[in-house]
Design an enzyme around this catalytic site. Sequence first.
Site, PDB file in Angstrom:
ATOM      1  CB  CYS A  41      -0.912   0.004   1.223  1.00 57.66           C
ATOM      2  SG  CYS A  41      -2.025   1.438   1.267  1.00 57.66           S
TER       3      CYS A  41
ATOM      4  CD  GLU B  17      -0.272  -1.795  -5.300  1.00 65.25           C
ATOM      5  OE1 GLU B  17       0.635  -1.227  -5.971  1.00 65.25           O
ATOM      6  OE2 GLU B  17      -0.208  -1.959  -4.077  1.00 65.25           O
TER       7      GLU B  17
END
Length: 220
Positions: free
Chosen positions: A2, A105
């Site tokens: 992340c 992402e």
Amino acid sequence: MCGRMAITLPHEAVVEMFGAVPANDLPDTPNYNVCPTVNVPVVTSDDGVRRLRPMRWGFIPHWYKKPNGGPLLINARAETIAEKPAFRAACRERRCLLPVTGFYEWYRDGDAKPLPWFIQRQDGEPLVMAGIWQDWEQDGAVISTCAIVTTGANEAMARIHHRIPVILTAEDWPLWLGEAGKGASKIMKSAPEDALLFHRVGTEVNSNRAAGATLLDPIA
């Protein structure tokens, strides 16, 4: 993994959701492009009292002589967190929750330009990630810092990236915060296949200077 996230929840809503006492210096929301090293709102539990506090996203080990004295530690791998010198004490004693709207992402296909995706909960509820934290002190200056715990991706996430944040349900919060005894290691697992919603977003978010709600707009 992340490396970027969106936090649009009003602090009042987070306080109510967790039954937490808010700090006076929480970072401004909404923020649609939260980058490492900025302050984020984090939930901790101290002697059974939950608090919503600002923390630098980027864990600073105690041996760093300055905040940028080594690699930037924004994530901690669930598989090794209990053994890594930087994280093992925090994993035992200082766990926290990071409530967010979702995270970004980037899908990488060979040499092609990475394409950003936004990931959120399927039901639209806040996405609550497991984290660890600690205070770093040098010359009288104290910085509260945190990292997000990640694990291997489920099948849905693996189409984009091989790692995923550990995402906790409300039933897991007391155990992760240390309010319900030991056994937090058993909840460091990937989210169920149907828990998350994915959509492509524009490459504007590739810039850490990009801002605004349009960053979340889906594209074909």
